[in-house]
Design a protein around this motif. Structure first.
Motif, PDB file in Angstrom:
ATOM      1  N   GLU A 422       0.972  -1.077   0.107  1.00 33.16           N
ATOM      2  CA  GLU A 422      -0.132   0.049   0.182  1.00 33.16           C
ATOM      3  C   GLU A 422       0.705   1.182   0.103  1.00 33.16           C
ATOM      4  O   GLU A 422       2.004   1.122   0.131  1.00 33.16           O
ATOM      5  CB  GLU A 422      -0.825   0.115   1.136  1.00 33.16           C
ATOM      6  N   ALA A 424       0.620   5.981  -0.023  1.00 29.73           N
ATOM      7  CA  ALA A 424      -0.047   7.161   0.403  1.00 29.73           C
ATOM      8  C   ALA A 424       0.817   8.440  -0.180  1.00 29.73           C
ATOM      9  O   ALA A 424       1.792   8.208  -0.559  1.00 29.73           O
ATOM     10  CB  ALA A 424      -0.335   7.538   1.789  1.00 29.73           C
ATOM     11  N   GLY A 441      -4.544   5.175  -0.719  1.00 30.56           N
ATOM     12  CA  GLY A 441      -4.300   3.769  -0.851  1.00 30.56           C
ATOM     13  C   GLY A 441      -4.514   3.443  -2.149  1.00 30.56           C
ATOM     14  O   GLY A 441      -4.788   4.366  -3.128  1.00 30.56           O
ATOM     15  N   ASN A 450      -7.566   5.555   5.475  1.00 34.26           N
ATOM     16  CA  ASN A 450      -6.935   6.407   4.729  1.00 34.26           C
ATOM     17  C   ASN A 450      -5.484   6.435   5.133  1.00 34.26           C
ATOM     18  O   ASN A 450      -5.177   7.135   6.324  1.00 34.26           O
ATOM     19  CB  ASN A 450      -7.658   7.671   4.995  1.00 34.26           C
ATOM     20  N   ARG A 451      -4.517   5.915   4.433  1.00 32.40           N
ATOM     21  CA  ARG A 451      -3.199   5.863   5.035  1.00 32.40           C
ATOM     22  C   ARG A 451      -2.320   7.442   4.930  1.00 32.40           C
ATOM     23  O   ARG A 451      -1.425   7.584   5.778  1.00 32.40           O
ATOM     24  CB  ARG A 451      -2.381   5.190   4.117  1.00 32.40           C
ATOM     25  N   ALA A 455      -2.486   6.488   9.009  1.00 30.21           N
ATOM     26  CA  ALA A 455      -1.260   5.543   9.281  1.00 30.21           C
ATOM     27  C   ALA A 455      -0.236   6.143   9.993  1.00 30.21           C
ATOM     28  O   ALA A 455       0.236   6.972   9.662  1.00 30.21           O
ATOM     29  CB  ALA A 455      -0.781   5.130   7.752  1.00 30.21           C
ATOM     30  N   ARG A 457       3.280   5.919  11.039  1.00 29.92           N
ATOM     31  CA  ARG A 457       4.201   4.916  10.773  1.00 29.92           C
ATOM     32  C   ARG A 457       5.548   5.664  11.037  1.00 29.92           C
ATOM     33  O   ARG A 457       5.864   6.870  11.363  1.00 29.92           O
ATOM     34  CB  ARG A 457       4.324   4.861   9.237  1.00 29.92           C
ATOM     35  N   THR A 566       2.119  10.370  10.479  1.00 34.97           N
ATOM     36  CA  THR A 566       1.179  10.185   9.261  1.00 34.97           C
ATOM     37  C   THR A 566       1.910  10.913   8.102  1.00 34.97           C
ATOM     38  O   THR A 566       2.459  12.017   8.332  1.00 34.97           O
ATOM     39  CB  THR A 566      -0.237  10.545   9.440  1.00 34.97           C
ATOM     40  N   ASP A 669       9.236   0.597   5.945  1.00 37.18           N
ATOM     41  CA  ASP A 669       8.432   1.798   5.474  1.00 37.18           C
ATOM     42  C   ASP A 669       9.606   2.562   4.524  1.00 37.18           C
ATOM     43  O   ASP A 669      10.709   2.861   4.665  1.00 37.18           O
ATOM     44  CB  ASP A 669       8.222   2.897   6.720  1.00 37.18           C
ATOM     45  N   ASP A 688       0.461  -2.475   5.191  1.00 37.20           N
ATOM     46  CA  ASP A 688      -0.398  -2.239   6.339  1.00 37.20           C
ATOM     47  C   ASP A 688       0.006  -3.114   7.349  1.00 37.20           C
ATOM     48  O   ASP A 688      -0.255  -2.703   8.660  1.00 37.20           O
ATOM     49  CB  ASP A 688      -2.033  -2.543   5.894  1.00 37.20           C
TER      50      ASP A 688
END
Length: 803
Positions: A422, A424, A441, A450-451, A455, A457, A566, A669, A688
């Motif tokens: 996935e 963004a 996504g 909605n990443r 998200a 990370r 995010t 990531d 994810d």
């Protein structure tokens, strides 16, 4: 005879008295008719891009209110013929119609004729329930009389045409024309008008989509009534009744695909207004730029496919037996059950040659898939391993495979699959914080998460510029040297009880200037820098960029981006570097309208030339970095692109591109956080489930291509911009190994920018081989000479040309 007369008179008087007392009983309980003067129709919420393209509609009732003066005469005549031809003559209640309906009911015992006028239907639709009782009918009659006494016939007709239900969630005549014919009310043919006018009596029974035969009968009845009333002639009538019913379901066309943004806005509107968000007719204009949004969606999907194809083909998920199912009708049935997802469409493998395959896409469409569209498909084993390079199409496909295809950049078909990875992408105007594009996504239909905004990370090395900005704020310069050497920390959570951070390459490079350390993303330098500057100061600086304290660990791994963020948060942070050093707040809604504008965004604007005494200062964003620190950081982030981990961005052919890659532990990531002064964009790729992307899948390899795909379109025809050298900075020609001024003619000299008070004052010593023997002595520490005036940028020689 006299007795009969007296009985009739007594009966009439009794009826009048009963009617009077019923009226006096009912009238006080009736609603105030005044509310009809300001009728609020339940109208769906519409969400638009800033350039006016429809992105989504929310609300069960489809409705577009219209003034009666805008309704064509034939439409009005059709409704009068179908529902109430004496509308302009009766006082709200058609007593003749009521008597006819009553006698019909008494004679047959069945309700065959309706006695409701248009005014009575308005009363029922606005104020009453749908229960069929005598008492409700009385209230309906009394209300109709009151409505007629307070509103004009034109006002009543307008209420009716906007309120009445037509089936398929269409309320009002304009919505009905769109739902059934996809046309405006002025574009309808007369037979289409009659079809719609026949619907209010029984929208489900006479529906032209679900019951075209009964719809035809009802339409022809309306046309017959129009002929009888003189609205059309016999020739027109005869022509129209022989036409087929052509209605079909038309949904409101979405003009711009931005589902993640639309859902974000829907959720915010519901939070603010509750259920009224779906019925008040809000028109929400977002900050989204249609061109950039389309570019973002395309770039996101393309980058995910590129990653996916690097890691191999996972094979067909379904197969059919072509010996048993030989007809295209059978194939169409299977393909119809497989949805188009993202850029991919389903297909059926019919035949295979050595280096090509025949694919059936449905509806009699056949395509030839050549070797260029197949050769990428090595077998997927895991994130770090793929099978051998295929030598023929038969190693990849079998006849009967249900597969997916997509078009490549040259509009040629290519074997494909839905990416499991996935991503963004979020882009914003760094001056105001307006989000101009957002992809959350691969496909909203697969996952509504909605990443871009949800998200959390690890930002990895994307956090390092915040640390470096802290260091420059507290006395460091781009030329400051920090040792890139092994370091060990006690950490019970690590194997062996120690944490031994390493660089990506596994090597150590010794004393390293900060400019180089940031460009090459040297981890050991960042850790030592955090030790020197302090965790508290770094976190304080990060909060000025927009990070929340809870997102940042109070430990040394903070230097390597072990917190969380995010993509939208990273966009806010990098906007500081793009806009001259100011913190802006991202926002999505530009304005909200109903009959008037009820909200308009007033963001704080980044303004480098504004002063504290400016009367509009309250509308200016707060400064995060001084002009001097910002200028140094911008030049260092440009160095990342010129010589560091993001050099492939040089392919954009611009000199104002800057940014920072980010890669987290075990390649979970991949980021690229980049900008030009007019636009900030963040690209992220990951699973994810936070599993590894695979060895070597770094920010520069995995996320940067997405950013470049987007920026190549976004920056088309956008001129380059530069930041002027602020006062208090000096550019010096220095020796990179010593940090002192370079001697004239030095081959390895570089230009560097310094705070004026920290610029080098002395020359570096020349190499020993260049010194005359007479200059060697017991003390060689006096070899440097006083510094000449520093080199400064001029309009003819801008600072960018010096780096």
């Amino acid at each position: 005879m006299k007795l009969i007369f007296l009985l009739m008179l007594g009966g009439a008087v009794s009826l009048v008295l009963v009617a009077y007392f019923l009226y006096r009983y009912i009238e006080p309980k009736l609603p105030d008719i005044e509310v009809l003067r300001d009728a609020r129709y339940q109208t769906p919420m519409s969400i638009y891009s800033r350039d006016g393209l429809l992105m989504a509609q929310y609300g069960e009732k489809k409705r577009t209110p219209v003034s009666v003066s805008e309704v064509p005469q034939k439409v009005v005549q059709a409704f009068l013929a179908a529902e109430d031809n004496r509308f302009f003559d009766h006082p709200g209640v058609d007593y003749q119609g009521l008597l006819r309906a009553t006698f019909s009911f008494l004679r047959t015992g069945k309700k065959k004729q309706g006695g409701s006028t248009i005014t009575m239907q308005v009363a029922r639709n606005f104020f009453l329930s749908s229960e069929k009782t005598f008492f409700r009918k009385l209230k309906e009659i009394v209300l109709a009389i009151k409505i007629e006494s307070e509103l004009t016939k034109q006002q009543i007709l307008e209420l009716y045409l906007n309120k009445i239900y037509f089936g398929h969630h269409a309320y009002g005549v304009v919505a009905a024309t769109q739902v059934y014919y996809g046309k405006g009310i002025n574009e309808l043919e007369l037979d289409e008008i009659a079809t719609i006018a026949g619907l209010p009596k029984a929208p489900s029974a006479f529906n032209p989509i679900t019951n075209p035969q009964r719809a035809t009968i009802r339409r022809n009845y309306v046309l017959k009534r129009m002929r009888k009333l003189g609205y059309i002639d016999d020739h027109t009538y005869q022509e129209l009744i022989n036409r087929p019913v052509t209605a079909k379901l038309h949904t409101t066309p979405v003009e711009l695909y931005a589902p993640y943004v639309a859902e974000l806005i829907r959720n915010e509107m519901y939070r603010q207004y509750g259920e009224a968000a779906y019925t008040t007719g809000f028109r929400v204009y977002t900050t989204i730029d249609a061109r950039l949004q389309s570019a973002a969606e395309k770039a996101l999907r393309l980058a995910l496919h590129e990653y996916d194809e690097r890691h191999g083909y996972r094979g067909a998920k379904q197969r059919i037996d072509l010996k048993k199912e030989k007809r295209s009708e059978d194939w169409d049935k299977h393909l119809s059950k497989i949805a188009k997802v993202g850029e991919t469409v389903p297909g059926l493998v019919l035949a295979i040659k050595d280096t090509s395959a025949e694919i059936y896409l449905g509806n009699q469409q056949h395509v030839e898939l050549d070797w260029n569209g197949l050769k990428w498909a090595r077998k997927y084993i895991n994130a770090n391993a793929q099978g051998h390079q295929p030598r023929s199409a038969r190693e990849i496909l079998k006849a009967g495979d249900l597969v997916r295809l997509r078009k490549d950049g040259n509009d040629r078909w290519k074997l494909s699959q839905i990416p499991e990875v996935e991503g963004a992408l979020v882009a914003l105007d760094p001056v105001s914080g307006a989000v101009v594009a957002l992809g959350g996504g691969y496909d909203f239909r697969l996952s509504k998460f909605n990443r871009a905004t949800q998200a959390q990370r690890q930002p990895g090395s994307g956090f390092k510029p915040i640390l470096y900005a802290t260091a420059l704020t507290h006395g460091y310069t781009p030329a400051s040297v920090v040792n890139d050497a092994p370091v060990t920390f006690s950490d019970p959570s690590q194997a062996g009880g120690f944490w031994r951070p390493q660089n990506y390459s596994g090597r150590f490079y010794g004393p390293t200037r900060l400019r180089v350390a940031l460009a090459k993303s040297r981890n050991l330098v960042s850790i030592r820098l955090l030790q020197s500057v302090g965790i508290k100061k770094t976190i304080d600086m990060a909060t000025r960029f927009g990070f929340q304290p809870g997102e940042l660990p109070r430990s040394l791994p903070l230097a390597l981006g072990s917190g969380t963020a995010t993509p939208l948060r990273m966009g806010q942070a990098y906007a500081v570097f793009a806009n001259g050093g100011f913190r802006v707040e991202p926002y999505f809604i530009e304005r909200i309208e109903t009959d008037t504008t009820i909200f308009r965004a007033t963001p704080q604007i980044a303004c480098a030339n504004c002063t504290e005494s400016d009367d509009r200062r309250k509308n200016f964003a707060p400064r995060t970095l001084s002009p001097q620190v910002h200028y140094m950081m911008n030049s260092m982030l440009q160095e990342v692109v010129r010589t560091g981990t993001a050099t492939r961005a040089m392919a954009l052919g611009r000199h104002d591109v800057a940014g920072k890659t980010g890669t987290t532990n075990e390649y979970k990531d991949a980021w690229f956080n980049g900008y030009v002064p007019s636009l900030t964009a963040i690209a992220w790729v990951g699973f994810d489930s936070s599993k590894s992307l695979g060895k070597g899948e770094t920010g520069g390899k995995t996320a940067l291509p997405m950013w470049m795909h987007f920026m190549r379109e976004a920056l088309n025809d956008v001129p380059e911009q530069t930041f002027p050298l602020p006062s208090g900075l000096t550019v010096a020609r220095m020796d990179p190994s010593t940090g002192l001024l370079a001697l004239p003619g030095s081959s390895n000299a570089i230009f560097e920018v310094f705070p004026s008070e920290r610029a080098p004052r002395n020359y570096a010593a020349p190499p020993v081989s260049q010194l005359p023997a007479s200059e060697f002595g017991e003390d060689d520490t006096q070899l440097a000479s006083p510094k000449p005036p520093p080199i400064r940028a001029t309009p003819e020689r801008p600072i960018e040309s010096l780096f």
